[in-house]
Design a protein around this motif. Structure first.
Motif, PDB file in Angstrom:
ATOM      1  N   LYS A 107       0.847  -1.203   0.000  1.00  0.00           N
ATOM      2  CA  LYS A 107       0.000   0.000   0.000  1.00  0.00           C
ATOM      3  C   LYS A 107       0.872   1.239   0.000  1.00  0.00           C
ATOM      4  O   LYS A 107       1.965   1.194   0.538  1.00  0.00           O
ATOM      5  CB  LYS A 107      -0.893   0.020   1.250  1.00  0.00           C
ATOM      6  CG  LYS A 107      -1.962  -1.037   1.258  1.00  0.00           C
ATOM      7  CD  LYS A 107      -2.746  -0.916   2.548  1.00  0.00           C
ATOM      8  CE  LYS A 107      -3.911  -1.867   2.595  1.00  0.00           C
ATOM      9  NZ  LYS A 107      -4.678  -1.737   3.829  1.00  0.00           N
ATOM     10  N   PRO A 108       0.410   2.357  -0.544  1.00  0.00           N
ATOM     11  CA  PRO A 108      -0.880   2.545  -1.198  1.00  0.00           C
ATOM     12  C   PRO A 108      -0.938   1.841  -2.552  1.00  0.00           C
ATOM     13  O   PRO A 108       0.077   1.742  -3.238  1.00  0.00           O
ATOM     14  CB  PRO A 108      -0.995   4.062  -1.349  1.00  0.00           C
ATOM     15  CG  PRO A 108       0.420   4.550  -1.387  1.00  0.00           C
ATOM     16  CD  PRO A 108       1.211   3.592  -0.532  1.00  0.00           C
ATOM     17  N   ILE A 109      -2.123   1.393  -2.904  1.00  0.00           N
ATOM     18  CA  ILE A 109      -2.301   0.579  -4.105  1.00  0.00           C
ATOM     19  C   ILE A 109      -3.076   1.347  -5.166  1.00  0.00           C
ATOM     20  O   ILE A 109      -4.105   1.936  -4.882  1.00  0.00           O
ATOM     21  CB  ILE A 109      -3.041  -0.716  -3.741  1.00  0.00           C
ATOM     22  CG1 ILE A 109      -2.131  -1.577  -2.859  1.00  0.00           C
ATOM     23  CG2 ILE A 109      -3.469  -1.486  -4.981  1.00  0.00           C
ATOM     24  CD1 ILE A 109      -2.800  -2.779  -2.288  1.00  0.00           C
ATOM     25  N   GLU A 110      -2.550   1.300  -6.381  1.00  0.00           N
ATOM     26  CA  GLU A 110      -3.253   1.857  -7.529  1.00  0.00           C
ATOM     27  C   GLU A 110      -4.120   0.750  -8.123  1.00  0.00           C
ATOM     28  O   GLU A 110      -3.786  -0.429  -8.028  1.00  0.00           O
ATOM     29  CB  GLU A 110      -2.247   2.339  -8.585  1.00  0.00           C
ATOM     30  CG  GLU A 110      -1.331   3.447  -8.099  1.00  0.00           C
ATOM     31  CD  GLU A 110      -2.055   4.759  -7.874  1.00  0.00           C
ATOM     32  OE1 GLU A 110      -2.986   5.064  -8.651  1.00  0.00           O
ATOM     33  OE2 GLU A 110      -1.721   5.459  -6.904  1.00  0.00           O
ATOM     34  N   ILE A 111      -5.203   1.134  -8.771  1.00  0.00           N
ATOM     35  CA  ILE A 111      -6.132   0.147  -9.321  1.00  0.00           C
ATOM     36  C   ILE A 111      -5.505  -0.688 -10.443  1.00  0.00           C
ATOM     37  O   ILE A 111      -5.666  -1.902 -10.477  1.00  0.00           O
ATOM     38  CB  ILE A 111      -7.444   0.825  -9.802  1.00  0.00           C
ATOM     39  CG1 ILE A 111      -8.290   1.216  -8.578  1.00  0.00           C
ATOM     40  CG2 ILE A 111      -8.240  -0.074 -10.723  1.00  0.00           C
ATOM     41  CD1 ILE A 111      -8.795   0.066  -7.737  1.00  0.00           C
ATOM     42  N   ALA A 112      -4.757  -0.065 -11.359  1.00  0.00           N
ATOM     43  CA  ALA A 112      -4.216  -0.816 -12.508  1.00  0.00           C
ATOM     44  C   ALA A 112      -3.333  -2.001 -12.089  1.00  0.00           C
ATOM     45  O   ALA A 112      -3.550  -3.125 -12.547  1.00  0.00           O
ATOM     46  CB  ALA A 112      -3.486   0.117 -13.463  1.00  0.00           C
TER      47      ALA A 112
END
Length: 125
Positions: A107-112
């Motif tokens: 984290k933090p996590i991007e959607i792609a």
């Protein structure tokens, strides 16, 4: 597996869970959200249908490591994506219960990258 893939997501941060669920649904996934590992286990025990587990590691009541172990005791082939702000020093080795694929995202996590990891463990990439 066919789309939409059904994701059981265990995430104790409500806002993060909402944002991730929305992004995954926009990407074509069906998302079942649980407030923590215990809630996810209860959903699974009640017969909730899901293809993949997406879980945080640090959660109240039941953490992600225990959730993976318990779900894979029933379904050894369950693909898992772990998202955590505190990755274990030995990476996925510490979390690898069973033979199914597992991915670890910090984290933090991007959607792609999350979508790509879920598709990869599901065997779609």
């Amino acid at each position: 597996m066919t789309l939409p893939l059904r994701v059981l997501m265990a995430e104790d941060e409500w806002l993060a869970a909402e944002v991730l669920a929305e992004g995954l649904e926009e990407a074509g996934f069906s998302v079942l959200t649980a407030a923590d590992g215990q809630a996810a286990l209860e959903l699974a025990a009640a017969g909730a249908a899901f293809d993949l587990l997406l879980t945080d590691l640090r959660m109240p009541r039941l953490d992600g490591r225990e959730l993976i172990a318990r779900l894979r005791a029933e379904r050894p082939d369950l693909p898992v994506v772990v998202m955590t702000g505190f990755p274990p020093p030995d990476g996925t080795e510490a979390l690898h219960f069973g033979r199914a694929p597992i991915r670890l995202l910090t984290k933090p996590i991007e959607i792609a990258p999350l979508v790509a990891a879920l598709k990869a463990v599901a065997g779609l990439e």
